[in-house]
Write a protein that holds these residues in place. Structure first.
Motif, PDB file in Angstrom:
ATOM      1  N   ARG A  18      25.038  64.767 -19.365  1.00  0.00           N
ATOM      2  CA  ARG A  18      24.944  63.959 -18.151  1.00  0.00           C
ATOM      3  C   ARG A  18      24.342  62.604 -18.511  1.00  0.00           C
TER       4      ARG A  18
ATOM      5  N   GLN B 237      25.541  65.871  -9.731  1.00  0.00           N
ATOM      6  CA  GLN B 237      25.663  66.405 -11.090  1.00  0.00           C
ATOM      7  C   GLN B 237      27.099  66.250 -11.609  1.00  0.00           C
TER       8      GLN B 237
ATOM      9  N   ASP C 243      19.020  71.069 -10.244  1.00  0.00           N
ATOM     10  CA  ASP C 243      19.404  70.090 -11.267  1.00  0.00           C
ATOM     11  C   ASP C 243      19.882  70.737 -12.561  1.00  0.00           C
TER      12      ASP C 243
END
Length: 413
Positions: free
Chosen positions: A318, A370, A102
């Protein structure tokens, strides 16, 4: 406002250094390149540094140096710029892509699962400037069970006796790992000095060598300098000194050397980097985090953790729960308001060429996850406080506009 994404840092010191090259009438490889290599030695604490004309050139050269060729495999993350895999393909080898964590870095568990007797190298990519989990990758390449299946076919491979660990540090100059320069964590670390990087030479790169015994890093430096100049045993600067014109070609090399006119730009920047340019980037990164942290849609990027600190090359914003299409709508809104942003990166399996040779994004779900919600915000030393404030306001406004409107559309439908 009209805020560009990542203009190069050009101040009077850069201009003066370039003018100095021009006034000396020496613009190809020479004293400026040597001076830049010396500064890079000091910055990274590496055993040797070799400036080249791009990251890609440096990667191809080091894979060739190690003897990577037809039928060999090199493990790379699916989430990276295309050069990470193209350098492998240009050697005739096969890029074995794996998914990411991540924090955008290569997943060590996936790396270990893909190692075979054909594996010759692993290339970790420091996305946004954050170093990979190099301790875990080092444990993998030094694992006796992994070493036992390594099949050396060249003298360099036999000398190392294991898989070569390389760092695609295109983003991460100045990053640290356990308090030391991150470049020291790999056998080979390669920086990019492309125009948008923290330090630029317009185009260029640097190979940092930290090879273990029995390698002699200075000896390898001497070889690589010749290797990057068509295998010629004397560069143009040396040949220019008196009756010193005679040269020889010792082996089949490449033309990958960095010219002085380019090194001059990076030389002026690197002298300001640790004390001025890098702290300015970090301040902007932290200001973004502080501004967005109260919003439940914000996924905070890792700039620093217990053992790693990145170079703050990118601010990879993000946004939780959005689709790729919604991300694109947010980007369009920001551009309309005068804030130019980017996306880092389109995963390689989504690109036409890589799809044509058999890669599929479905095999790398976290890379897609992502990518679909990532927007790279401007982050560079020249940004003023009012500009940063405007970027923050624009991001909050664009996210609210797109997310709320789409929520309403879903309710009404």
């Amino acid at each position: 406002m009209n805020i560009p994404f990542s203009p190069p840092f050009i101040d009077q010191a850069v201009i003066d250094e370039v003018l100095d090259s021009l006034r000396t009438n020496w613009i190809t490889s020479g004293p400026k390149v040597k001076a830049l290599e010396y500064e890079l030695l000091n910055l990274t604490g590496s055993k040797a540094t070799v400036c080249v004309n791009s990251w890609t050139s440096g990667a191809i050269m080091m894979l060739k140096w190690f003897g990577v060729g037809d039928g060999d495999e090199v493990i790379v993350p699916a989430y990276s710029y295309c050069a990470t895999a193209l350098c492998v393909l240009h050697c005739g080898a096969i890029p074995v892509m794996v998914d990411i964590l991540d924090d955008f870095t290569i997943d060590p568990v996936m790396v270990k699962s893909k190692i075979t007797s054909k594996t010759k190298a692993i290339i970790g990519v420091d996305i946004a400037g954050l170093p990979c989990n190099y301790n875990e990758l080092r444990e993998i390449v030094n694992d006796p069970a992994i070493k036992s299946i390594f099949k050396p076919v060249t003298a360099k491979q036999s000398e190392l006796g294991r898989i070569l660990l390389m760092s695609d540090a295109a983003h991460s100059i100045g990053a640290t790992y356990e308090g030391l320069p991150a470049a020291q964590k790999c056998d080979v670390t390669i920086f990019s000095f492309h125009a948008v990087k923290n330090i630029t030479t317009a185009e260029g790169g640097c190979i940092c060598l930290n090879l273990p015994p029995p390698f002699d890093n200075q000896e390898e430096y001497s070889f690589l300098k010749i290797f990057s100049l068509n295998g010629q045993n004397k560069d143009a600067f040396a040949k220019s000194k008196g009756a010193n014109w005679r040269y020889d070609i010792l082996f089949k090399g490449f033309k990958m050397n960095m010219p002085d006119i380019c090194a001059a730009i990076g030389l002026a920047q690197i002298r300001q980097y640790s004390n001025t340019l890098l702290p300015l980037r970090k301040n902007i990164f932290l200001k973004y985090c502080a501004a967005f942290k109260s919003y439940d849609w914000f996924i905070e990027p890792t700039g620093k953790d217990e053992i790693r600190e990145g170079s703050y090359h990118l601010f990879p914003l993000r946004i939780k729960g959005i689709t790729e299409a919604e991300r694109d709508q947010i980007i369009e809104s920001l551009v309309n308001w005068g804030v130019i942003v980017n996306v880092h990166f389109i995963p390689m399996p989504m690109l036409t060429y890589f799809k044509s040779i058999g890669y599929a994004i479905e095999n790398y779900p976290n890379s897609y996850k992502q990518f679909a919600c990532e927007i790279s915000l401007p982050i560079y030393p020249q940004l003023s406080d009012p500009e940063v404030d405007f970027i923050i306001e624009s991001v909050i406004g664009a996210v609210h506009q797109v997310v709320e409107i789409n929520k309403l559309v879903k309710v009404l439908s």
